[in-house]
Design an enzyme around this catalytic site. Structure first.
Site, PDB file in Angstrom:
ATOM      1  N   ASP A   1       0.860  -1.179   0.000  1.00  0.00           N
ATOM      2  CA  ASP A   1       0.000   0.000   0.000  1.00  0.00           C
ATOM      3  C   ASP A   1       0.899   1.233   0.000  1.00  0.00           C
ATOM      4  O   ASP A   1       1.586   1.508   0.986  1.00  0.00           O
ATOM      5  CB  ASP A   1      -0.906  -0.032   1.235  1.00  0.00           C
ATOM      6  CG  ASP A   1      -1.947   1.082   1.257  1.00  0.00           C
ATOM      7  OD1 ASP A   1      -1.739   2.105   0.565  1.00  0.00           O
ATOM      8  OD2 ASP A   1      -2.945   0.947   1.988  1.00  0.00           O
ATOM      9  N   HIS A   2       0.859   1.994  -1.091  1.00  0.00           N
ATOM     10  CA  HIS A   2       1.786   3.126  -1.233  1.00  0.00           C
ATOM     11  C   HIS A   2       1.431   4.281  -0.296  1.00  0.00           C
ATOM     12  O   HIS A   2       2.227   5.216  -0.140  1.00  0.00           O
ATOM     13  CB  HIS A   2       1.800   3.607  -2.688  1.00  0.00           C
ATOM     14  CG  HIS A   2       3.140   4.088  -3.142  1.00  0.00           C
ATOM     15  ND1 HIS A   2       4.092   4.585  -2.280  1.00  0.00           N
ATOM     16  CD2 HIS A   2       3.711   4.153  -4.385  1.00  0.00           C
ATOM     17  CE1 HIS A   2       5.171   4.942  -2.957  1.00  0.00           C
ATOM     18  NE2 HIS A   2       4.967   4.672  -4.237  1.00  0.00           N
ATOM     19  N   ARG A   3       0.258   4.255   0.317  1.00  0.00           N
ATOM     20  CA  ARG A   3      -0.045   5.266   1.340  1.00  0.00           C
ATOM     21  C   ARG A   3       0.783   5.030   2.593  1.00  0.00           C
ATOM     22  O   ARG A   3       1.123   5.960   3.316  1.00  0.00           O
ATOM     23  CB  ARG A   3      -1.532   5.214   1.709  1.00  0.00           C
ATOM     24  CG  ARG A   3      -2.493   5.527   0.579  1.00  0.00           C
ATOM     25  CD  ARG A   3      -3.932   5.278   0.994  1.00  0.00           C
ATOM     26  NE  ARG A   3      -4.152   3.884   1.387  1.00  0.00           N
ATOM     27  CZ  ARG A   3      -5.307   3.399   1.847  1.00  0.00           C
ATOM     28  NH1 ARG A   3      -6.348   4.208   1.962  1.00  0.00           N
ATOM     29  NH2 ARG A   3      -5.427   2.135   2.168  1.00  0.00           N
TER      30      ARG A   3
END
Length: 475
Positions: A445-447
């Site tokens: 998850d790039h967040r």
């Protein structure tokens, strides 16, 4: 005599409906308090429902395969005059929701001659989602009660044409997954010759009966680690040879898996990175550990060391072990690791997780993996075993696949896909030699995880597997 009604209970999963998979009783059968009368399937698990009073079955109000809302009457029972009024719907729910799988010595509880009181609710799980589902019942049996809740005045005819009626004490013994398999293949369990201990019908017995009848084989009973993004196998109905299309209702595990994967793919911005590495030393260590007398009796395989490598890499990069709280706009760092292992089973895809895997020794981790696989193979994984995971491993290599781009299990930060381990030419100490090589794919998850952190995490996993002594020096 008094007619009492048993309603579809809330099985404690926050759902509003369930599908009736199998009736274990028929009109005219005697039932006792605590006896399992049917198996139902929600979007989260298959559950056996015990009835909370004694009596004689008056009518079954829904056919197998019907989806029923919680609170609807599913069976009416004729009881002695003066019996207490109908128990609340919640009367049976706590036992169903909280019970872990409990079995007697041969893995079955009291049915077919055994005391009904010994029967315990059994949960068998597949796939989880925090979202509830709701749809109307597709079909109700004739003679369903009117809105005032009273039962039909005359006994209803049996609604189970697919399974011939049998005397109550002579029903074949079989575990729920085996009964489900027989139903899927159209095999009458009463016609199957049992080979299990105590006259229990096994999965192999059902397959043998299906082969004898020239019926198609069902999904094998072996449990393989699989990608969460892969849809479970579908048991398609037989169609004429001239048919150009077959339509299959989207429900149960396939529906929930699809909803979860769509939600994950379009909520969490996925990034996938790959690394190809030499795992020859790890494979040699696997063999050495198998020969170690201190580890005798434990399941030692490459997945065990890969899991340990992931745990070591998390210790070195703790920020990868997190979740995103959309409502609070916060990143929640987890100081524990519930390590998910994606598994393809006869009931479909499930992702149970090993609780507090970070605190386990290699031997304890091996035992937990063995228990996870055995529980999944027996169809007894409970919903609790599939909740609160933090990071997942999916071994697509068991299918001969080199790698993939796995979709995150909802609520988790990362998932590691392990490809097939193959003997390949590799430059080792300046010379091309045959080495054991595999490819890892990490989706995250790039967040939560930026490119640097994700790359360091994946590189650390690879470094441990290339030089497994780091399991000691980095721990």
């Amino acid at each position: 005599m008094t007619i009492r009604e048993f309603k579809m209970p809330d099985v404690g999963e926050g759902l509003t409906e369930a599908e009736i998979l199998k009736w274990y009783v028929q009109p005219g059968d005697t039932v006792t308090d605590g006896q399992v009368v049917c198996e139902v399937e929600t979007a989260k698990a298959a559950v056996e429902l015990p009835i909370p009073f004694d009596g004689v079955v008056h009518a079954l109000l829904f056919e197998e395969g019907t989806t029923v809302d919680v609170g609807q009457v599913i069976i009416s029972v004729q009881t002695e005059a003066g019996a207490a009024a109908e128990a609340p719907v919640q009367e049976a729910a706590p036992a169903v929701a909280a019970a872990a799988p409990v079995a007697d010595q041969d893995g079955l509880a009291g049915r077919g001659g055994r005391p009904a009181a010994a029967r315990q609710p059994v949960l068998v799980g597949y796939g989880v989602s925090t979202a509830s589902t709701k749809r109307r019942p597709r079909k109700a049996a004739a003679g369903a009660p009117a809105q005032n809740g009273t039962a039909p005045a005359a006994p209803a005819a049996p609604v189970l044409p697919a399974v011939p009626a049998q005397p109550a004490g002579e029903r074949p013994l079989a575990k729920p997954p085996v009964r489900k398999l027989a139903k899927d293949l159209g095999i009458d369990l009463a016609s199957v010759v049992p080979t299990g201990d105590g006259g229990v019908v096994t999965r192999e017995d059902v397959h043998a009966a299906a082969a004898a009848a020239l019926a198609p084989q069902a999904v094998p009973a072996e449990v393989a680690v699989a990608a969460p993004s892969a849809a479970p196998a579908v048991q398609a109905a037989e169609a004429p040879a001239s048919a150009r299309e077959t339509r299959i209702p989207v429900k149960g595990v396939r529906k929930v898996t699809a909803q979860a994967m769509v939600g994950s793919a379009f909520t969490a911005p996925h990034v996938t990175e790959f690394i190809t590495l030499d795992v020859t030393r790890t494979m040699k260590l696997v063999q050495e550990l198998k020969d170690d007398p201190d580890l005798a009796g434990l399941r030692i395989n490459p997945l065990l060391l890969i899991a340990k490598a992931v745990l070591v890499a998390i210790r070195r990069n703790p920020d990868v072990n997190a979740s995103w709280d959309e409502a609070a706009q916060e990143i929640v760092l987890k100081h524990y690791v519930n390590l998910g292992i994606a598994a393809a089973t006869p009931r479909g895809l499930i992702v149970p997780n090993i609780k507090d895997a970070h605190a386990k020794t290699l031997g304890e981790l091996s035992a937990s993996l063995s228990e996870l696989v055995a529980t999944a193979r027996d169809g007894k994984t409970s919903p609790a075993d599939m909740q609160n995971g933090t990071i997942t491993i999916t071994n697509v290599g068991v299918f001969g696949v080199d790698t993939g781009t796995p979709i995150l299990n909802p609520g988790e930060s990362a998932i590691l896909a392990v490809g097939a381990i193959k003997l390949q030419p590799w430059v080792h100490k300046g010379k091309v030699k045959p080495r054991q090589v595999t490819t890892l794919a990490l989706s995250f998850d790039h967040r939560l995880i930026d490119g640097e952190l994700g790359s360091r995490f994946l590189a650390d996993i690879a470094a441990v597997l290339e030089h497994p002594r780091r399991l000691i020096t980095w721990s």
